[in-house]
Design a protein around this motif. Structure first.
Motif, PDB file in Angstrom:
ATOM      1  N   THR A   1       0.832  -1.212   0.000  1.00 50.78           N
ATOM      2  CA  THR A   1       0.000   0.000   0.000  1.00 50.78           C
ATOM      3  C   THR A   1       0.862   1.256   0.000  1.00 50.78           C
ATOM      4  O   THR A   1       0.564   2.232  -0.703  1.00 50.78           O
ATOM      5  CB  THR A   1      -0.941   0.000   1.217  1.00 50.78           C
ATOM      6  N   ILE A   2       1.950   1.237   0.787  1.00 52.92           N
ATOM      7  CA  ILE A   2       2.877   2.376   0.809  1.00 52.92           C
ATOM      8  C   ILE A   2       3.442   2.611  -0.590  1.00 52.92           C
ATOM      9  O   ILE A   2       3.488   3.759  -1.082  1.00 52.92           O
ATOM     10  CB  ILE A   2       4.027   2.128   1.807  1.00 52.92           C
ATOM     11  N   THR A   3       3.886   1.546  -1.246  1.00 52.07           N
ATOM     12  CA  THR A   3       4.441   1.667  -2.601  1.00 52.07           C
ATOM     13  C   THR A   3       3.418   2.278  -3.552  1.00 52.07           C
ATOM     14  O   THR A   3       3.730   3.197  -4.325  1.00 52.07           O
ATOM     15  CB  THR A   3       4.870   0.287  -3.131  1.00 52.07           C
ATOM     16  N   ALA A   4       2.196   1.773  -3.507  1.00 48.62           N
ATOM     17  CA  ALA A   4       1.145   2.256  -4.409  1.00 48.62           C
ATOM     18  C   ALA A   4       0.849   3.732  -4.186  1.00 48.62           C
ATOM     19  O   ALA A   4       0.740   4.506  -5.147  1.00 48.62           O
ATOM     20  CB  ALA A   4      -0.125   1.432  -4.200  1.00 48.62           C
ATOM     21  N   LEU A   5       0.712   4.129  -2.921  1.00 45.05           N
ATOM     22  CA  LEU A   5       0.368   5.524  -2.625  1.00 45.05           C
ATOM     23  C   LEU A   5       1.495   6.488  -3.010  1.00 45.05           C
ATOM     24  O   LEU A   5       1.236   7.606  -3.452  1.00 45.05           O
ATOM     25  CB  LEU A   5       0.018   5.673  -1.144  1.00 45.05           C
ATOM     26  N   VAL A   6       2.744   6.054  -2.857  1.00 43.64           N
ATOM     27  CA  VAL A   6       3.872   6.902  -3.286  1.00 43.64           C
ATOM     28  C   VAL A   6       3.819   7.111  -4.795  1.00 43.64           C
ATOM     29  O   VAL A   6       3.977   8.231  -5.296  1.00 43.64           O
ATOM     30  CB  VAL A   6       5.225   6.272  -2.869  1.00 43.64           C
ATOM     31  N   ILE A   7       3.572   6.033  -5.539  1.00 46.31           N
ATOM     32  CA  ILE A   7       3.498   6.126  -7.001  1.00 46.31           C
ATOM     33  C   ILE A   7       2.356   7.042  -7.441  1.00 46.31           C
ATOM     34  O   ILE A   7       2.508   7.852  -8.365  1.00 46.31           O
ATOM     35  CB  ILE A   7       3.315   4.717  -7.619  1.00 46.31           C
ATOM     36  N   LEU A   8       1.217   6.959  -6.751  1.00 43.04           N
ATOM     37  CA  LEU A   8       0.044   7.739  -7.152  1.00 43.04           C
ATOM     38  C   LEU A   8       0.107   9.189  -6.687  1.00 43.04           C
ATOM     39  O   LEU A   8      -0.257  10.107  -7.433  1.00 43.04           O
ATOM     40  CB  LEU A   8      -1.226   7.068  -6.617  1.00 43.04           C
ATOM     41  N   THR A   9       0.557   9.422  -5.459  1.00 43.58           N
ATOM     42  CA  THR A   9       0.551  10.796  -4.927  1.00 43.58           C
ATOM     43  C   THR A   9       1.630  11.676  -5.539  1.00 43.58           C
ATOM     44  O   THR A   9       1.481  12.898  -5.587  1.00 43.58           O
ATOM     45  CB  THR A   9       0.718  10.795  -3.393  1.00 43.58           C
ATOM     46  N   THR A  10       2.720  11.068  -6.022  1.00 46.72           N
ATOM     47  CA  THR A  10       3.787  11.865  -6.637  1.00 46.72           C
ATOM     48  C   THR A  10       3.551  12.083  -8.132  1.00 46.72           C
ATOM     49  O   THR A  10       4.278  12.861  -8.762  1.00 46.72           O
ATOM     50  CB  THR A  10       5.151  11.175  -6.457  1.00 46.72           C
ATOM     51  N   GLY A  11       2.555  11.385  -8.692  1.00 46.07           N
ATOM     52  CA  GLY A  11       2.294  11.506 -10.124  1.00 46.07           C
ATOM     53  C   GLY A  11       3.209  10.646 -10.971  1.00 46.07           C
ATOM     54  O   GLY A  11       3.203  10.752 -12.208  1.00 46.07           O
ATOM     55  N   ALA A  12       3.987   9.754 -10.323  1.00 43.55           N
ATOM     56  CA  ALA A  12       4.936   8.925 -11.072  1.00 43.55           C
ATOM     57  C   ALA A  12       4.229   7.999 -12.058  1.00 43.55           C
ATOM     58  O   ALA A  12       4.788   7.651 -13.099  1.00 43.55           O
ATOM     59  CB  ALA A  12       5.788   8.108 -10.104  1.00 43.55           C
ATOM     60  N   PHE A  13       2.986   7.611 -11.746  1.00 46.78           N
ATOM     61  CA  PHE A  13       2.275   6.668 -12.615  1.00 46.78           C
ATOM     62  C   PHE A  13       1.980   7.254 -13.985  1.00 46.78           C
ATOM     63  O   PHE A  13       1.644   6.526 -14.931  1.00 46.78           O
ATOM     64  CB  PHE A  13       0.981   6.188 -11.944  1.00 46.78           C
ATOM     65  N   GLU A  14       2.110   8.551 -14.154  1.00 50.81           N
ATOM     66  CA  GLU A  14       1.845   9.196 -15.444  1.00 50.81           C
ATOM     67  C   GLU A  14       3.082   9.245 -16.342  1.00 50.81           C
ATOM     68  O   GLU A  14       3.029   9.761 -17.446  1.00 50.81           O
ATOM     69  CB  GLU A  14       1.324  10.617 -15.219  1.00 50.81           C
ATOM     70  N   THR A  15       4.208   8.697 -15.855  1.00 52.04           N
ATOM     71  CA  THR A  15       5.455   8.773 -16.626  1.00 52.04           C
ATOM     72  C   THR A  15       5.568   7.686 -17.677  1.00 52.04           C
ATOM     73  O   THR A  15       6.455   7.734 -18.534  1.00 52.04           O
ATOM     74  CB  THR A  15       6.671   8.664 -15.685  1.00 52.04           C
ATOM     75  N   GLY A  16       4.711   6.662 -17.608  1.00 52.65           N
ATOM     76  CA  GLY A  16       4.778   5.572 -18.570  1.00 52.65           C
ATOM     77  C   GLY A  16       5.781   4.488 -18.218  1.00 52.65           C
ATOM     78  O   GLY A  16       5.961   3.537 -18.974  1.00 52.65           O
ATOM     79  N   LEU A  17       6.434   4.619 -17.067  1.00 52.24           N
ATOM     80  CA  LEU A  17       7.390   3.609 -16.626  1.00 52.24           C
ATOM     81  C   LEU A  17       6.654   2.420 -16.010  1.00 52.24           C
ATOM     82  O   LEU A  17       5.459   2.496 -15.720  1.00 52.24           O
ATOM     83  CB  LEU A  17       8.359   4.206 -15.588  1.00 52.24           C
ATOM     84  N   THR A  18       7.371   1.343 -15.785  1.00 47.55           N
ATOM     85  CA  THR A  18       6.780   0.176 -15.138  1.00 47.55           C
ATOM     86  C   THR A  18       7.830  -0.501 -14.272  1.00 47.55           C
ATOM     87  O   THR A  18       8.984  -0.055 -14.210  1.00 47.55           O
ATOM     88  CB  THR A  18       6.221  -0.818 -16.180  1.00 47.55           C
ATOM     89  N   SER A  19       7.438  -1.557 -13.583  1.00 50.96           N
ATOM     90  CA  SER A  19       8.309  -2.348 -12.728  1.00 50.96           C
ATOM     91  C   SER A  19       9.011  -1.476 -11.686  1.00 50.96           C
ATOM     92  O   SER A  19       8.479  -0.451 -11.262  1.00 50.96           O
ATOM     93  CB  SER A  19       9.317  -3.127 -13.583  1.00 50.96           C
ATOM     94  N   SER A  20      10.228  -1.881 -11.271  1.00 53.59           N
ATOM     95  CA  SER A  20      10.927  -1.169 -10.197  1.00 53.59           C
ATOM     96  C   SER A  20      11.302   0.247 -10.602  1.00 53.59           C
ATOM     97  O   SER A  20      11.483   1.130  -9.743  1.00 53.59           O
ATOM     98  CB  SER A  20      12.181  -1.936  -9.770  1.00 53.59           C
ATOM     99  N   GLU A  21      11.425   0.501 -11.915  1.00 54.29           N
ATOM    100  CA  GLU A  21      11.739   1.853 -12.378  1.00 54.29           C
ATOM    101  C   GLU A  21      10.637   2.832 -11.999  1.00 54.29           C
ATOM    102  O   GLU A  21      10.910   3.992 -11.678  1.00 54.29           O
ATOM    103  CB  GLU A  21      11.945   1.865 -13.894  1.00 54.29           C
ATOM    104  N   LEU A  22       9.385   2.378 -12.027  1.00 54.34           N
ATOM    105  CA  LEU A  22       8.260   3.235 -11.661  1.00 54.34           C
ATOM    106  C   LEU A  22       8.303   3.573 -10.172  1.00 54.34           C
ATOM    107  O   LEU A  22       8.092   4.722  -9.781  1.00 54.34           O
ATOM    108  CB  LEU A  22       6.938   2.548 -12.021  1.00 54.34           C
ATOM    109  N   THR A  23       8.574   2.569  -9.345  1.00 54.13           N
ATOM    110  CA  THR A  23       8.692   2.817  -7.905  1.00 54.13           C
ATOM    111  C   THR A  23       9.863   3.740  -7.621  1.00 54.13           C
ATOM    112  O   THR A  23       9.764   4.665  -6.795  1.00 54.13           O
ATOM    113  CB  THR A  23       8.877   1.487  -7.150  1.00 54.13           C
ATOM    114  N   GLN A  24      10.977   3.509  -8.295  1.00 53.93           N
ATOM    115  CA  GLN A  24      12.159   4.359  -8.110  1.00 53.93           C
ATOM    116  C   GLN A  24      11.846   5.803  -8.506  1.00 53.93           C
ATOM    117  O   GLN A  24      12.266   6.752  -7.821  1.00 53.93           O
ATOM    118  CB  GLN A  24      13.317   3.820  -8.953  1.00 53.93           C
ATOM    119  N   GLN A  25      11.075   5.966  -9.577  1.00 52.49           N
ATOM    120  CA  GLN A  25      10.686   7.305 -10.006  1.00 52.49           C
ATOM    121  C   GLN A  25       9.795   7.968  -8.971  1.00 52.49           C
ATOM    122  O   GLN A  25       9.903   9.173  -8.721  1.00 52.49           O
ATOM    123  CB  GLN A  25       9.948   7.228 -11.353  1.00 52.49           C
TER     124      GLN A  25
END
Length: 452
Positions: free
Chosen positions: A310-334
């Protein structure tokens, strides 16, 4: 690779996901929603002390839980969650929570059966699906099939993938040669593994809480800095579970079918409920009744899916990283890079360190699961050959293109799930009987008869 992709597409298709989730639903209903009604007992049991009759063998309940979580909380919590969001949209996280909820029923049953059919061999407690397949289901063939599958899937191929993940992250962040990283990881792992079950338990009970706390703290700090985006993120998760296109303004073109599929799949793969891996740790716990370790096992799913994923998901969504088109660990890192953008590349370094701890602890847990099955297949003498081969594989894994290794690991993961689910369903009456013979109020069995 094409052949393996076809095989995995079949093995990990709708039938397997329905079987895994269906087993969780079965135990949830038969045990009367034990993950809700006995929530207080779960936390009470984790920190309980064994009696004198059980303290000479195995691990403490907390050590066994830590070893199980070491295997559960790994790169899947970083890469798996990100992949689910990238492929299925934010709504996939809702279905990940659902799979975790029902998975608690499955993992409870696995732990109870692990306890019921554990054995003392050469002064050590051993147990796991191979033992309840052979002595519970009375199938020596399925037991041997499972043991071979898990040794290959986790002990060798899975650990090569984990060491490769460590090498990539550390090399990208600190530019250290991969071969050096592999040797260091193998040496550190060897120092722990040579100490046997005692040292493995001692390592995991110290490192896993630190590892999880470090990652959760980093995530909470980012969420605190982006608090205004938390409610919109939760809305995207819930709304996106049933209307994925509208939840993100059409950015992710997922359908409800894809959202449900990726959420359930990544959730089950992350918490390993029904996979047959974590029962090895719970089987060697020092408890007075099988139900006690069943309660302990459910906390692993809460930590893995309920908190870390849940922490991972919320970080990806609240920072807007999910809109970068990345996937896998690169998306979490972003996500962590954007979250800590005021601190330069700190987010990149943070994920490199977190990934090291996550993957390294998984190596220890998966090695242990493999060792128990080596003992089942070849006796204790087989360990002296198994251990150095795993350590060599760790080094080699840092140098390989791991697509092929991952594909092979997925095949054997599926092959170990099948006999495990057959055993769980076939022995479900024993699990129910165990629960009915235990007093949750007094924390003891209702009679003095051996359940199995």
């Amino acid at each position: 690779m094409e052949l393996l992709e076809v095989i995995n597409g079949f093995l990990w298709g709708p039938v397997m996901l329905i079987a895994l989730l269906g087993t969780g639903v079965l135990f949830t209903l038969r045990l009367r929603f034990i993950q809700v009604t006995k929530l207080k007992a779960i936390f009470k049991q984790v920190f309980s002390k064994p009696t004198k009759e059980t303290e000479d063998l195995g691990m403490s309940p907390f050590q066994s839980l830590s070893t199980a979580i070491a295997a559960q909380v790994g790169t899947g919590n970083l890469a798996g969650v990100a992949t689910a969001i990238a492929a299925g949209g934010p709504g996939a996280i809702f279905w990940m929570w659902i799979s975790g909820f029902f998975g608690m029923g499955t993992i409870f049953a696995e732990a109870v059966l692990g306890q019921l059919f554990n054995r003392s061999e050469n002064g050590e407690l051993v147990g796991g699906p191979a033992y309840y397949l052979r002595y519970g289901l009375k199938s020596k063939a399925l037991a041997g099939f499972f043991a071979i599958s898990i040794v290959l899937a986790l002990g060798f191929m899975g650990n090569m993938v984990q060491s490769n993940s460590i090498a990539l992250a550390v090399n990208n962040a600190f530019d250290i040669p991969k071969i050096i990283i592999g040797i260091v990881v193998a040496v550190l792992a060897g120092l722990i593994l040579v100490g046997g079950v005692g040292r493995i338990g001692s390592f995991t009970e110290k490192v896993v809480p630190f590892m999880a706390a470090l990652y959760i703290l980093g995530g909470v700090i980012i969420l605190a800095m982006n608090y205004e985006n938390i409610l919109p993120a939760l809305k995207m998760i819930v709304y996106g579970a049933f209307n994925p296109r509208a939840a993100t303004g059409g950015f992710i073109g997922a359908t409800v079918k894809e959202t449900l599929r990726y959420g359930i799949a990544r959730g089950l793969f992350s918490n390993e409920a029904g996979m047959g891996s974590t029962p090895h740790a719970h089987a060697v716990a020092k408890v007075d009744h099988p139900v006690q370790q069943g309660l302990v096992s459910m906390l692993g799913v809460i930590v893995d899916t309920g908190i870390v994923c849940t922490i991972t998901a919320l970080v990806i969504l609240t920072t807007g990283a999910f809109e970068t088109g990345l996937t896998s660990s690169e998306l979490t890192q972003q996500g962590f890079y954007l979250g800590f953008s005021n601190f330069g590349n700190f987010g990149l370094y943070f994920i490199a360190v977190a990934l090291f701890f996550f993957a390294f602890s998984t190596i220890i847990g998966w090695y242990f699961f493999g060792e128990l099955n080596i003992k089942y297949l070849f006796g204790k003498k087989g360990v002296k050959y198994y251990r150095p081969l795993v350590l060599i594989g760790i080094v080699v894994g840092t140098l390989l293109d791991v697509d092929l290794v991952w594909a092979l690991a997925d095949v054997f993961n599926a092959l170990m799930v099948i006999p495990n689910l057959i055993a769980l369903v076939g022995l479900s009456a024993l699990v129910v009987k165990s629960v009915n013979g235990y007093s949750f109020e007094k924390g003891e069995r209702l009679d003095n008869k051996k359940i199995s």
